[in-house]
Write a protein that holds these residues in place. Structure first.
Motif, PDB file in Angstrom:
ATOM      1  N   GLN A  95       0.823  -1.207   0.000  1.00  0.00           N
ATOM      2  CA  GLN A  95       0.000   0.000   0.000  1.00  0.00           C
ATOM      3  C   GLN A  95       0.861   1.264   0.000  1.00  0.00           C
ATOM      4  N   GLN A  96       1.892   1.263  -0.869  1.00  0.00           N
ATOM      5  CA  GLN A  96       2.786   2.415  -0.989  1.00  0.00           C
ATOM      6  C   GLN A  96       2.692   3.062  -2.366  1.00  0.00           C
ATOM      7  N   LEU A  97       1.599   2.777  -3.083  1.00  0.00           N
ATOM      8  CA  LEU A  97       1.466   3.294  -4.440  1.00  0.00           C
ATOM      9  C   LEU A  97       1.338   4.813  -4.454  1.00  0.00           C
ATOM     10  N   SER A 265      -4.384   9.257  15.162  1.00  0.00           N
ATOM     11  CA  SER A 265      -5.224   9.635  16.290  1.00  0.00           C
ATOM     12  C   SER A 265      -6.336   8.616  16.499  1.00  0.00           C
ATOM     13  N   PRO A 266      -6.594   8.229  17.759  1.00  0.00           N
ATOM     14  CA  PRO A 266      -7.717   7.321  18.036  1.00  0.00           C
ATOM     15  C   PRO A 266      -9.041   7.858  17.499  1.00  0.00           C
ATOM     16  N   VAL A 267      -9.148   9.187  17.444  1.00  0.00           N
ATOM     17  CA  VAL A 267     -10.371   9.803  16.920  1.00  0.00           C
ATOM     18  C   VAL A 267     -10.563   9.416  15.457  1.00  0.00           C
ATOM     19  N   TRP A 268      -9.464   9.508  14.656  1.00  0.00           N
ATOM     20  CA  TRP A 268      -9.568   9.176  13.241  1.00  0.00           C
ATOM     21  C   TRP A 268      -9.766   7.685  13.029  1.00  0.00           C
ATOM     22  N   LYS A 269      -9.191   6.856  13.913  1.00  0.00           N
ATOM     23  CA  LYS A 269      -9.466   5.427  13.830  1.00  0.00           C
ATOM     24  C   LYS A 269     -10.945   5.155  14.057  1.00  0.00           C
ATOM     25  N   ALA A 270     -11.496   5.857  15.044  1.00  0.00           N
ATOM     26  CA  ALA A 270     -12.923   5.690  15.340  1.00  0.00           C
ATOM     27  C   ALA A 270     -13.776   6.154  14.165  1.00  0.00           C
ATOM     28  N   VAL A 271     -13.368   7.284  13.551  1.00  0.00           N
ATOM     29  CA  VAL A 271     -14.106   7.791  12.392  1.00  0.00           C
ATOM     30  C   VAL A 271     -14.033   6.799  11.243  1.00  0.00           C
ATOM     31  N   TRP A 273     -13.750   3.571  11.297  1.00  0.00           N
ATOM     32  CA  TRP A 273     -14.599   2.401  11.509  1.00  0.00           C
ATOM     33  C   TRP A 273     -16.065   2.769  11.696  1.00  0.00           C
ATOM     34  N   SER A 274     -16.333   4.043  11.932  1.00  0.00           N
ATOM     35  CA  SER A 274     -17.728   4.441  12.187  1.00  0.00           C
ATOM     36  C   SER A 274     -18.601   4.279  10.945  1.00  0.00           C
ATOM     37  N   ILE A 275     -18.009   4.495   9.753  1.00  0.00           N
ATOM     38  CA  ILE A 275     -18.800   4.373   8.523  1.00  0.00           C
ATOM     39  C   ILE A 275     -19.297   2.950   8.308  1.00  0.00           C
ATOM     40  N   PRO A 276     -18.416   1.920   8.339  1.00  0.00           N
ATOM     41  CA  PRO A 276     -18.945   0.563   8.176  1.00  0.00           C
ATOM     42  C   PRO A 276     -19.912   0.156   9.274  1.00  0.00           C
ATOM     43  N   VAL A 277     -19.622   0.587  10.501  1.00  0.00           N
ATOM     44  CA  VAL A 277     -20.528   0.259  11.599  1.00  0.00           C
ATOM     45  C   VAL A 277     -21.899   0.892  11.363  1.00  0.00           C
ATOM     46  N   LEU A 278     -21.888   2.147  10.903  1.00  0.00           N
ATOM     47  CA  LEU A 278     -23.141   2.854  10.647  1.00  0.00           C
ATOM     48  C   LEU A 278     -23.940   2.186   9.523  1.00  0.00           C
ATOM     49  N   ILE A 279     -23.251   1.831   8.434  1.00  0.00           N
ATOM     50  CA  ILE A 279     -23.940   1.227   7.280  1.00  0.00           C
ATOM     51  C   ILE A 279     -24.487  -0.153   7.640  1.00  0.00           C
ATOM     52  N   VAL A 280     -23.632  -1.004   8.191  1.00  0.00           N
ATOM     53  CA  VAL A 280     -24.069  -2.360   8.542  1.00  0.00           C
ATOM     54  C   VAL A 280     -25.157  -2.309   9.609  1.00  0.00           C
ATOM     55  N   GLY A 281     -24.954  -1.426  10.595  1.00  0.00           N
ATOM     56  CA  GLY A 281     -25.966  -1.296  11.652  1.00  0.00           C
ATOM     57  C   GLY A 281     -27.292  -0.799  11.112  1.00  0.00           C
ATOM     58  N   SER A 282     -27.232   0.142  10.168  1.00  0.00           N
ATOM     59  CA  SER A 282     -28.463   0.685   9.586  1.00  0.00           C
ATOM     60  C   SER A 282     -29.223  -0.383   8.807  1.00  0.00           C
ATOM     61  N   ILE A 283     -28.497  -1.174   8.004  1.00  0.00           N
ATOM     62  CA  ILE A 283     -29.153  -2.236   7.238  1.00  0.00           C
ATOM     63  C   ILE A 283     -29.761  -3.276   8.174  1.00  0.00           C
ATOM     64  N   ALA A 284     -29.036  -3.605   9.247  1.00  0.00           N
ATOM     65  CA  ALA A 284     -29.564  -4.568  10.224  1.00  0.00           C
ATOM     66  C   ALA A 284     -30.824  -4.019  10.898  1.00  0.00           C
ATOM     67  N   TRP A 285     -30.811  -2.735  11.241  1.00  0.00           N
ATOM     68  CA  TRP A 285     -31.972  -2.124  11.900  1.00  0.00           C
ATOM     69  C   TRP A 285     -33.175  -2.073  10.960  1.00  0.00           C
ATOM     70  N   SER A 335     -15.275  -0.487   0.852  1.00  0.00           N
ATOM     71  CA  SER A 335     -15.843   0.722   1.441  1.00  0.00           C
ATOM     72  C   SER A 335     -16.241   0.513   2.891  1.00  0.00           C
ATOM     73  N   LEU A 336     -16.353  -0.746   3.287  1.00  0.00           N
ATOM     74  CA  LEU A 336     -16.759  -1.066   4.658  1.00  0.00           C
ATOM     75  C   LEU A 336     -15.577  -1.367   5.566  1.00  0.00           C
ATOM     76  N   THR A 337     -14.360  -1.069   5.094  1.00  0.00           N
ATOM     77  CA  THR A 337     -13.178  -1.248   5.935  1.00  0.00           C
ATOM     78  C   THR A 337     -12.147  -0.161   5.632  1.00  0.00           C
ATOM     79  N   PRO A 338     -11.553   0.438   6.642  1.00  0.00           N
ATOM     80  CA  PRO A 338     -10.496   1.437   6.406  1.00  0.00           C
ATOM     81  C   PRO A 338      -9.131   0.801   6.179  1.00  0.00           C
ATOM     82  N   VAL A 339      -9.060  -0.530   6.188  1.00  0.00           N
ATOM     83  CA  VAL A 339      -7.775  -1.223   6.080  1.00  0.00           C
ATOM     84  C   VAL A 339      -7.225  -1.164   4.666  1.00  0.00           C
ATOM     85  N   ILE A 340      -8.107  -1.335   3.670  1.00  0.00           N
ATOM     86  CA  ILE A 340      -7.664  -1.320   2.266  1.00  0.00           C
ATOM     87  C   ILE A 340      -8.740  -0.673   1.416  1.00  0.00           C
TER      88      ILE A 340
END
Length: 409
Positions: A95-97, A265-271, A273-285, A335-340
């Protein structure tokens, strides 16, 4: 910075003796820690600076030569065809492109500047190393690792400024503004790279701190710590004032602190992961409240909202058909993971299916500045296959996320 570690004797800059008069303003002789440091301030694109460096080393017979280079920059300017040995798939895997793309842009800028001015930036540093080797003088690469500098700069740049910087960098690739003869003369009299960084620092002060001030401290520390009692140090003219100020004010410089990369920053890590959590949680709800059919409709919308723009990005990049397919199917998941990101998936597929030709690595510094070459070169098309599906995925994430969240109410 503490002052307690410095000796009480004053550090008094004075003009070096035994040098040609016209160069006296560019050379300072510093007495510090019982050492004599002959500091040469150069313009990175000046033949006069190259000649000055050669003259000083021959006349002063130092114990050591320090240069404003790190290992990576030394390799870059001493091996201009180094791109040919790159393992592009390995770079994508790590991931150094994006880092490689920035380096290629800077190399292209250096080449164009060198073509106009007759001297490639950094030639005076290579001349210092060549003269040191000729006379059997040890060399110290005194600058901080450019990768550390860039990462510290990126981590310390506010998020809203990062997009502006990237846009400016991309636009600079295709800048065809002609340089007048007067501007060329002025460029040869100044440290162009440091002046550019100072101008950038006016817009983003944190960048000046990392790109200029921290490196002033780093260079000063590496120079005074270099073995020997008589040292010639070759640095860009823009660093001379900062180095002298660091020494005169007896600032304690801890290299380990300047070489560390601030953690995310832990804040940016939380941000992130918040998108996938929000999307998956919304679809589940939605499935819980409105039934599995409604949840399935929203899931399908998410897939199409991400897959279609990313696939279009691959299509616009004129990527391999399987790369376009990979963009469509991978974007909804990446889009559901900030890892890649989807761009690394599509770039890897593109590089695997249509590997760049050797000659494209040889000409990339010229090709990158010509828009139509981006679609003709297999190498540059890998970058397009990285950038355009990524942009498509960002659009799809916004559109899909907004629609799904709105369906909660």
């Amino acid at each position: 910075m503490k002052n307690s570690d410095y000796p009480s004797s004053a550090i008094v800059p004075e003009l070096s003796t035994g040098l040609v008069g016209q160069y006296e303003a560019d050379v300072l002789c510093l007495s510090v820690y019982g050492k004599t440091v002959i500091l040469i301030g150069t313009a990175h694109v000046s033949q006069e600076s190259v000649d000055l460096v050669k003259l000083v080393i021959e006349q002063e017979h130092p114990d050591r030569v320090c240069v404003e280079l790190d290992t990576k920059r030394f390799e870059a300017i001493s091996h201009p065809n180094r791109w040919e040995s790159l393992d592009l798939k390995e770079i994508i895997h790590k991931q150094q492109l994006s880092t490689l793309m920035v380096n290629l842009i800077l190399s292209s800028f250096q080449k164009r500047l060198g073509d106009k001015l007759g001297v490639i930036p950094g030639t005076e540093m290579l001349e210092a190393i060549r003269m040191a080797d000729k006379h059997g003088i040890p060399v110290t690469l005194a600058d901080r690792d450019v990768r550390v500098t860039m990462r510290r700069a990126w981590r310390n740049t506010p998020m809203w400024r990062k997009s502006l910087l990237m846009s400016s960098l991309m636009l600079s690739i295709f800048d065809t503004t002609e340089v007048s003869e007067e501007e060329i003369r002025n460029l040869k009299k100044q440290d162009v790279l440091s002046e550019m960084m100072k101008d950038l620092g006016k817009e983003v002060p944190t960048l000046k701190t990392v790109l200029i001030d921290e490196r002033d401290h780093y260079l000063a520390k590496k120079i005074v710590d270099a073995p020997g009692t008589r040292i010639v140090a070759v640095v860009g003219a823009g660093h001379v004032e900062g180095i002298c100020r660091t020494l005169n004010e007896r600032e304690t410089v801890v290299l380990e602190e300047l070489e560390s990369i601030p953690p995310v920053s832990p804040v940016w890590k939380a941000v992130g992961w918040s998108i996938p959590v929000l999307i998956v949680g919304s679809i589940a709800w939605i499935g819980w409240e409105k039934g599995l059919s409604a949840a399935g409709d929203n899931l399908l919308f998410w897939i199409l909202a991400n897959g279609i723009p990313s696939g279009i990005g691959g299509l616009l990049a004129m990527a391999h058909p399987l790369t376009i397919v990979a963009a469509f199917f991978s974007a909804p998941f990446t889009s559901l993971t900030p890892v890649i990101g989807v761009g690394y998936v599509t770039a890897f597929v593109q590089a695997y299916l249509q590997p760049p030709l050797v000659r494209e690595f040889q000409t990339v510094a010229e090709d990158i500045a010509i828009p139509r070459k981006w679609w003709k070169s297999r190498l540059l098309r890998v970058f397009l296959a990285f950038l355009l599906p990524t942009i498509g995925s960002l659009i799809g994430t916004w559109v899909g996320g907004t629609r799904i969240v709105s369906n909660l109410f």
